[in-house]
Structure formats: structure tokens, C-alpha cells
Design a protein around this motif. Structure first.
Motif, PDB file in Angstrom:
ATOM      1  N   UNK A  95       0.720  -0.989   0.424  1.00  0.00           N
ATOM      2  CA  UNK A  95      -0.200   0.083   0.160  1.00  0.00           C
ATOM      3  C   UNK A  95       1.060   1.421  -0.374  1.00  0.00           C
ATOM      4  N   UNK A  96       2.166   1.141   0.222  1.00  0.00           N
ATOM      5  CA  UNK A  96       2.662   2.207   0.421  1.00  0.00           C
ATOM      6  C   UNK A  96       3.957   1.872  -0.929  1.00  0.00           C
ATOM      7  N   UNK A  97       4.822   1.552  -0.656  1.00  0.00           N
ATOM      8  CA  UNK A  97       6.157   1.311  -1.331  1.00  0.00           C
ATOM      9  C   UNK A  97       5.386   0.707  -2.995  1.00  0.00           C
ATOM     10  N   UNK A  98       4.855  -0.441  -2.388  1.00  0.00           N
ATOM     11  CA  UNK A  98       4.403  -0.744  -4.494  1.00  0.00           C
ATOM     12  C   UNK A  98       3.480   0.399  -4.737  1.00  0.00           C
ATOM     13  N   UNK A  99       2.822   0.607  -4.406  1.00  0.00           N
ATOM     14  CA  UNK A  99       1.795   2.392  -5.188  1.00  0.00           C
ATOM     15  C   UNK A  99       2.286   3.154  -5.172  1.00  0.00           C
ATOM     16  N   UNK A 100       3.497   3.546  -4.330  1.00  0.00           N
ATOM     17  CA  UNK A 100       4.449   5.276  -4.845  1.00  0.00           C
ATOM     18  C   UNK A 100       4.768   4.802  -5.943  1.00  0.00           C
ATOM     19  N   UNK A 101       5.756   3.570  -5.703  1.00  0.00           N
ATOM     20  CA  UNK A 101       6.617   3.405  -7.348  1.00  0.00           C
ATOM     21  C   UNK A 101       6.144   3.151  -8.333  1.00  0.00           C
ATOM     22  N   UNK A 102       5.211   3.333  -8.639  1.00  0.00           N
ATOM     23  CA  UNK A 102       3.834   2.423  -9.603  1.00  0.00           C
ATOM     24  C   UNK A 102       2.939   2.823 -10.115  1.00  0.00           C
TER      25      UNK A 102
END
Length: 164
Positions: A95-102
Motif C-alpha cells: 500500500x505504500x512502497x508498491x503504490x508509490x513506485x507504480x
């Protein structure tokens, strides 16, 4: 060791929640109120500057330390705390790392490639295509980071209650 790592996970989670929250309640509102010919290069500069040694440990370290705290709590027999820290780490990853990256980073890179239009109408169009969508995803990751912080606080309370 489990308590100290749990405390560090909680501090990191608080730091990243605060970072994301600040974008909501000041930075983006300020940029939205500015002339888009000023907002666009300001956002480009902020996005370029955020890749630094002060930000990286909070952004990338939060899930690592939360999952490490989960493992240490498990080994210490603090199973409820381990589950809370484990959930915090996994939720943060998605919810934070993957969302930010994508989403957010992709949008930031697209904005970085834009030459600031000289005309006000063209600059408004660029900013309106960027800001509302970016803010929506920032609100999502802020909410997730707030939930991660709550899980870490609860995990720290649980591990602190365990008799050594």
C-alpha cells in the motif's frame, strides 16, 4: 532486541506517515494555489530532491524493520506483536512502497519530462492532468501509512507488555 526493533519500526512508520500527510495538508494545497507555471517546476524540483539519504531509510526501511520486528517478536514468544508487525510490514510493501513506485513515481517521472509551458492555459492543463490524480494516490498511501503506524503502535504495546 524485539522491543528496540519494534520501537524503531514505530518511529519509521510515524515518519513516513508524517511525510505523506504533509503533502496533503500543505505542499499540494500550496502548489494548487500557485500559478501552474510556478507549481510545475516546484514539483519537479521537490520530486528530484526527495531521493536523498534522509528520506531513503524511512521510505525503504519501514517495511524491513517492521518485518524484522515481527521475526524478533516471534522468537521472543510475543506472537500477537509479531503478527501486528508482520501485517504492518506486508501492508506497507503493497500500500505504500508498491503504490508509490507504480503510480506516484511514474507520474513524477512523466512530469519531470515536461517543459513548463509558457502560456497559462497550457500550464493549467498540465497541472490539472497531474495534481488531482497524484493527490488521490497520495491520500491512499497516507491512509495506508496511518494504518501501518497504528499496527506498529499496537505491536510495540504488545511486545512491551511481555515479561523478559
Amino acid at each position: 532486541m524485539a522491543r528496540g526493533t519494534g520501537l524503531l519500526a514505530t518511529v519509521l512508520a510515524g515518519g513516513i506517515f508524517g511525510f505523506f500527510y504533509a503533502w496533503i495538508c500543505s505542499t499540494m494545497w500550496g502548489l494548487d494555489a500557485a500559478d501552474p507555471r510556478i507549481a510545475i517546476p516546484a514539483m519537479q524540483a521537490m520530486n528530484a530532491s526527495v531521493r536523498n539519504v534522509a528520506f531513503a531509510p524511512i521510505f525503504f526501511g519501514t517495511p524491513v524493520v517492521a518485518l524484522l520486528a515481527a521475526g524478533l517478536c516471534w522468537l521472543a514468544g510475543a506472537r500477537p506483536a509479531a503478527l501486528l508487525f508482520g501485517a504492518a510490514g506486508v501492508i506497507y510493501l503493497g500500500g505504500c512502497l508498491a503504490l508509490t513506485a507504480s503510480v506516484n513515481v511514474v507520474m513524477n517521472n512523466e512530469l519531470a519530462a515536461v517543459a513548463v509551458p509558457e502560456g497559462l492555459d497550457k500550464a493549467k492543463a498540465v497541472w490539472q492532468a497531474y495534481s488531482p490524480r497524484w493527490q488521490m494516490f497520495n491520500m491512499i498511501r497516507t491512509g495506508v501509512a496511518g494504518g501501518v503506524l497504528v499496527l506498529c503502535v499496537l505491536g510495540f504495546a504488545r511486545v512491551s507488555a511481555v515479561k523478559s
